[in-house]
Design an enzyme around this catalytic site. Structure first.
Site, PDB file in Angstrom:
ATOM      1  N   LYS A 175     -54.251 -15.436  33.436  1.00  0.00           N
ATOM      2  CA  LYS A 175     -53.555 -16.909  33.422  1.00  0.00           C
ATOM      3  C   LYS A 175     -52.378 -16.620  32.556  1.00  0.00           C
ATOM      4  CE  LYS A 175     -54.025 -20.422  31.224  1.00  0.00           C
ATOM      5  NZ  LYS A 175     -52.673 -21.067  31.036  1.00  0.00           N
ATOM      6  N   THR A 228     -53.113 -20.005  16.258  1.00  0.00           N
ATOM      7  CA  THR A 228     -54.600 -20.019  15.789  1.00  0.00           C
ATOM      8  C   THR A 228     -55.344 -21.241  16.056  1.00  0.00           C
ATOM      9  OG1 THR A 228     -53.700 -18.768  13.628  1.00  0.00           O
ATOM     10  CG2 THR A 228     -55.764 -20.149  13.245  1.00  0.00           C
ATOM     11  N   GLY A 231     -56.810 -20.576  19.363  1.00  0.00           N
ATOM     12  CA  GLY A 231     -57.792 -19.375  19.149  1.00  0.00           C
ATOM     13  C   GLY A 231     -59.177 -19.907  18.715  1.00  0.00           C
ATOM     14  N   GLU A 248     -55.388 -12.366  19.217  1.00  0.00           N
ATOM     15  CA  GLU A 248     -54.299 -12.177  18.263  1.00  0.00           C
ATOM     16  C   GLU A 248     -53.588 -13.615  18.132  1.00  0.00           C
ATOM     17  OE1 GLU A 248     -51.070 -11.762  17.192  1.00  0.00           O
ATOM     18  OE2 GLU A 248     -50.253 -10.551  19.087  1.00  0.00           O
ATOM     19  N   CYS A 282     -44.913 -12.762  17.291  1.00  0.00           N
ATOM     20  CA  CYS A 282     -45.993 -12.996  16.281  1.00  0.00           C
ATOM     21  C   CYS A 282     -46.025 -12.418  14.528  1.00  0.00           C
ATOM     22  CB  CYS A 282     -47.552 -12.441  16.742  1.00  0.00           C
ATOM     23  SG  CYS A 282     -47.850 -13.597  18.400  1.00  0.00           S
ATOM     24  N   GLU A 379     -46.167 -21.184  10.094  1.00  0.00           N
ATOM     25  CA  GLU A 379     -45.223 -20.108  10.832  1.00  0.00           C
ATOM     26  C   GLU A 379     -44.172 -21.099  11.654  1.00  0.00           C
ATOM     27  OE1 GLU A 379     -46.333 -16.712  14.146  1.00  0.00           O
ATOM     28  OE2 GLU A 379     -47.341 -18.547  14.043  1.00  0.00           O
TER      29      GLU A 379
END
Length: 478
Positions: A175, A228, A231, A248, A282, A379
């Site tokens: 996806k 994150t 994740g 990741e 990243c 980030e």
């Protein structure tokens, strides 16, 4: 500038055939901030069809020799290269990166990466081989892998997920990000033509489709590249059936420039590693700690390079840096910059959105930045580089390590031995000396702390798609 017409838009592929969908969703051109096409929207029923096809294909594909699987991957790489120009045009349109440089480079790099991965061979480890017993450790495929890819490198990261999964003998349901679905879906069309039906399948859309993949009992592993926060949600949802995971996740990579660094030599390299793909990488360099004695000189050089850079639509041959890919990320960057100014940061260049259509933010260098500002603590994932002044390298190291992320880190110095000692103390999955963000298909890459679980690339990455099986054969008489 008028946009070139897009190539034929791809379909979903399930069981080796195009899958028609009832609904579609808009895909926005980031250079204009307007939709330019619609992508097929998969339902949960479509996902069930894709997973069922992958499960049917798994026994035969896993029993195929790794040499034959590798030959199929080589053919996929050939096909990617053959369609480089059309894929680059589609990638530039939906992602924003310059057509004539980084868009074509991503397609070429993806083909090269696929070939390098196809050459990997998992080892058989012999633990014991004597008169009494033979003990070996083998690697076996897991089953069906669910791949969820991001919007910053739609084709390259699809290759990173899918090619090792296929080489290991798994089947795949992929996806793509709904921001950049077309090039990833076209990659699946290209690749599936060189594979048995059902080995590689695609779905697209949001509205919980990714969550459905994570929860699906027919998917044995999820590999995900993204934030994150997402994740963490994947990890929580996958716990219900102990799904294997490779995550990741976010990086807020710190770099430490020591007092003895050659500023003239390192400034162009730091600039490239911070602003490549408009900072939407990243492992981009995102926090720059610079010794007080060289701070002003390096900051001035970086700002001068940023001011010289051409930011514009990816279709313009003069463009070096394209737009931010989507409105949510663009708005986030605008907010970070304004908050940083209010807290005392000074922008030597940039720091405010460009007055044009699309999600254009100039390359921006901020000084007088410090921890406590979101521009440092979070980030940015965009073309903003905060520079933090320090006087004690031990203090810089402690501040670099204090962040919850730990994807990469670097030290820049003329003394390689001293730089290495400091770099090895950084809490990051990869560290560099006088470099940053360089990766290769033969070396593992993964995050420490909140930057992920598992690793990618090389034999260590291939292991993520395989299950260890210990084989014990008794040679003693019954």
């Amino acid at each position: 500038m008028m946009q070139a017409p897009s190539p034929r838009l791809p379909a979903l592929i399930v069981d080796g055939k195009p899958l028609s969908t009832r609904d579609a969703f808009d895909v926005v051109d980031p250079a204009t901030a307007r939709p330019f096409a619609q992508a097929p929207l998969a339902t949960r029923d479509d996902l069930d069809l894709a997973v069922a096809a992958a499960r049917r294909a798994f026994p035969a594909w896993s029993a195929t020799s790794i040499e034959a699987r590798a030959e199929a991957i080589e053919r996929i790489a050939d096909a990617l290269e053959a369609e480089r120009d059309s894929l680059a045009a589609l990638l530039s349109r939906e992602q924003g990166k310059p057509l004539h440089t980084s868009a074509g480079g991503e397609i070429a790099g993806a083909a090269q990466w696929a070939r390098a991965t196809a050459r990997l061979r998992p080892p058989v480890e012999v633990i014991r081989d004597d008169a009494d017993e033979l003990v070996e450790v083998h690697r076996r495929p897991l089953g069906v892998v669910g791949s969820i890819t991001p919007w910053n490198y739609p084709v390259m990261i699809a290759v990173w997920h899918i090619i090792p999964a296929l080489l290991a003998g798994n089947t795949v349901v992929m996806k793509p990000s709904s921001y950049t679905p077309f090039t990833a879906l076209r990659f699946i069309e290209i690749a599936s033509a060189h594979l048995p039906p059902g080995v590689l399948n695609s779905v697209a859309g949001e509205s919980g489709l990714g969550q459905s993949m994570v929860e699906h009992p027919g998917i044995d592993k999820i590999t995900f590249t993204g934030s994150t926060g997402t994740g963490r949600r994947i990890m929580a949802s996958g716990a219900a059936n102990l799904k294997r995971l490779t995550l990741e996740l976010g990086g807020n990579d710190a770099a430490i420039v020591l007092a003895d660094a050659d500023i003239d030599a390192i400034a162009p390299k730091i600039f490239a590693k911070a602003f490549g793909n408009c900072g939407q990488t990243c492992a981009a360099l995102k926090r720059l700690y610079v010794h007080d004695s060289v701070h002003d000189a390096l900051a001035a050089k970086l700002a001068a390079l940023a001011l010289q850079a051409k930011v514009g639509p990816g279709s313009d041959p003069a463009t070096q840096f394209g737009p931010v890919q989507n409105k949510a990320q663009f708005d986030y960057l605008c907010a970070l910059a304004e908050e940083a100014k209010a807290m005392g940061a000074r922008f030597l260049c940039g720091g405010a959105p460009m007055t044009s259509d699309g999600y254009f933010f100039p390359l921006s260098v901020a000084v007088d930045a410090a921890e406590g500002m979101r521009i440092v603590d979070e980030e940015q994932f965009g073309p903003i580089l905060p520079i933090i002044r320090y006087s004690d390298p031990e203090d810089a190291l402690a501040r670099a390590n204090a962040n919850e992320n730990g994807l990469g880190g670097s030290v820049w110095s003329s003394d390689l031995a001293a730089a290495r000692k400091l770099a090895e103390r950084m809490q990051a999955g990869t560290v560099w000396v006088n470099d940053h963000a360089t990766i290769s298909p033969d070396a593992p890459f993964g995050g420490a702390k909140q930057s992920g679980i598992g690793t990618a690339f090389g034999l260590h990455g291939l292991d993520e798609y395989m299950q260890l099986q210990t084989v014990r054969i008794s040679r003693r008489a019954a």
